[in-house]
Design an enzyme around this catalytic site. Sequence first.
Site, PDB file in Angstrom:
ATOM      1  NE  ARG A 101      -2.783   0.210   3.273  1.00 41.64           N
ATOM      2  CZ  ARG A 101      -2.630   0.728   4.576  1.00 41.64           C
ATOM      3  NH1 ARG A 101      -2.256   1.825   4.706  1.00 41.64           N
ATOM      4  NH2 ARG A 101      -2.389  -0.235   5.354  1.00 41.64           N
ATOM      5  CE1 TYR A 154     -17.261  10.975 -14.222  1.00 41.99           C
ATOM      6  CE2 TYR A 154     -16.792  11.110 -12.012  1.00 41.99           C
ATOM      7  CZ  TYR A 154     -17.026  10.477 -13.130  1.00 41.99           C
ATOM      8  OH  TYR A 154     -17.282   9.135 -13.089  1.00 41.99           O
ATOM      9  CG  ASP A 226     -10.744  15.781 -13.602  1.00 40.44           C
ATOM     10  OD1 ASP A 226     -10.131  15.304 -14.587  1.00 40.44           O
ATOM     11  OD2 ASP A 226     -11.879  15.256 -12.906  1.00 40.44           O
ATOM     12  CE  LYS A 251     -13.865   7.952 -17.046  1.00 47.92           C
ATOM     13  NZ  LYS A 251     -14.000   9.250 -16.531  1.00 47.92           N
TER      14      LYS A 251
HETATM   15  C1  LIG Z   1     -14.288   9.385 -15.201  1.00 51.53           C
HETATM   16  C2  LIG Z   1     -13.879  10.656 -14.506  1.00 51.53           C
HETATM   17  C3  LIG Z   1     -13.554  10.943 -13.344  1.00 51.53           C
HETATM   18  C4  LIG Z   1     -14.002   9.536 -12.241  1.00 51.53           C
HETATM   19  O1  LIG Z   1     -12.811   8.825 -12.447  1.00 51.53           O
HETATM   20  P1  LIG Z   1     -13.156   7.201 -12.300  1.00 51.53           P
HETATM   21  O2  LIG Z   1     -11.585   6.652 -12.899  1.00 51.53           O
HETATM   22  O3  LIG Z   1     -14.085   6.519 -13.081  1.00 51.53           O
HETATM   23  O4  LIG Z   1     -13.164   7.240 -10.649  1.00 51.53           O
HETATM   24  C5  LIG Z   1     -13.375  12.091 -12.680  1.00 51.53           C
HETATM   25  N1  LIG Z   1     -13.220  13.214 -13.560  1.00 51.53           N
HETATM   26  C6  LIG Z   1     -13.671  13.285 -14.827  1.00 51.53           C
HETATM   27  C7  LIG Z   1     -13.601  14.222 -15.564  1.00 51.53           C
HETATM   28  C8  LIG Z   1     -14.094  11.912 -15.308  1.00 51.53           C
HETATM   29  O5  LIG Z   1     -14.368  11.876 -16.822  1.00 51.53           O
END
Ligand SMILES: *Cc1c(COP(=O)(O)O)cnc(C)c1O
Length: 439
Positions: A101, A154, A226, A251
């Site tokens: 961890r 998001y 983000d 993504k």
């Molecule tokens: C998908 C997404 C998240 C969350 O990510 P996960 O890997 O699904 O936890 C956060 N911000 C944006 C802009 C996203 O598209």
Amino acid sequence: MKQTALPSRRTPPMSEESRTNPQAWGPEMSRVREPGPLFDASRPYLHQGVSTRSVHAGQYDDPLTGAIGTPIYQNSTFYLNPTTYEAVKDGRAREHFIYARYGNPSQWALQEKLANLDQAESALAFSSGMAAISTALFALLERGAHVVTSRDLYGGTYNLFNEDFPDRGLSATYVDPTDPAAVEAAIRPETKLLFFESLTNPLLKLTPVRELVAIAKRRKIRVVIDNTFLSPLNYRPLEDGVDLVVHSASKYLNGHSDLIAGVAAGSRKLLDRLWAQMLKLGGNLDPHACFLLERGLKTYALRLRAQNHNAAALARFLESREEVARVYYPGLENHRQHALALEMLDGHGGMVAFEVKGGDAAAHRLLANLNLAKEATSLGGVESLVSLPYNTSQAGLTSSQRRAIGINPGLVRLSVGIEDAQDLIEDMKQALQAMEASS
Ligand SMILES: *Cc1c(COP(=O)(O)O)cnc(C)c1O
């Protein structure tokens, strides 16, 4: 294998003051830090092209067997030795292999590649984008703190602000992310952080990050971005002075729709703080997932260039169609912030949003007729995905909230894959014609 097979660099030990003075007890943030943890400080890939760095940065070829590529270190714990005992005592546990961890070789290799792509001093891999975001926010905010953030957020992040913040004595104000004056006006004495997405979902509004950084510097607060929708090939927020960048690696970074993971990247000092928070919340990424993400990242630049190209081609095609009322793509001249996009971005991304005439009923008919783009939420994979924000990513909002943001009936969100652009266009063309024919 002997522990010494994995070299790790030493940082100066904790001061005698911190060790012995009860008032100074706790992690000492002033000590000198090296950018890391790294396997080898002299990696030659820091300043080469992004394709070269996607392939080589961070990769840990196995010294025992000569195997190319980072092995999966599928173990929970490591032999303790005098060096690791000393490191724990000095508060340098992040720089050694002790317990998985805390870190393990699979994570280190991946984190070095991720830090390199974001041009960060240090990076941490998380079990999801939400683990990265929640860990970052709880690491950086204390009770009473206020955050200025976006109305176009998001859903998971919005829920965290909206549902979990009040219980912890935290609060958030939601503003138009394209309006720096609104951001500044929302700042209060207790505001500690601006949290924004560089490119928003689903309307692809660009956040003027440099202007927000200038405001934040003046007001002595931090900026967290983000960067999921753009990813580092198109935009690197740290180069614009942001304190911390977070991504959902599920993504574009992984790019194969087969893994959930997250990243935070920034200075070593901030990342050490997030690391300590991650130990408590427990959102570290497991070694096998690290392997998959590192493997996915080797084709990162190649994939992103194809996605940028295909999305631009599809956006232009959609703009030319009678059945389409509006197209949202930062690379199009008619995008409200096209000038900012040209100034800020290296590429315009793989996401396209558009409104079909005939509202949500027509949009549903379009989706039913598409053969290539699969109807699914998420984005950034090699395969094209399509969804309707009103019943997926923005389903949690009221219809008046959706209207305020600009999400009109008939809005379609397309995550463009790496298929051949001509095939994507042909498929879209026949689906639009079928949509019209069945109206
Ligand atoms: C998908 C997404 C998240 C969350 O990510 P996960 O890997 O699904 O936890 C956060 N911000 C944006 C802009 C996203 O598209």
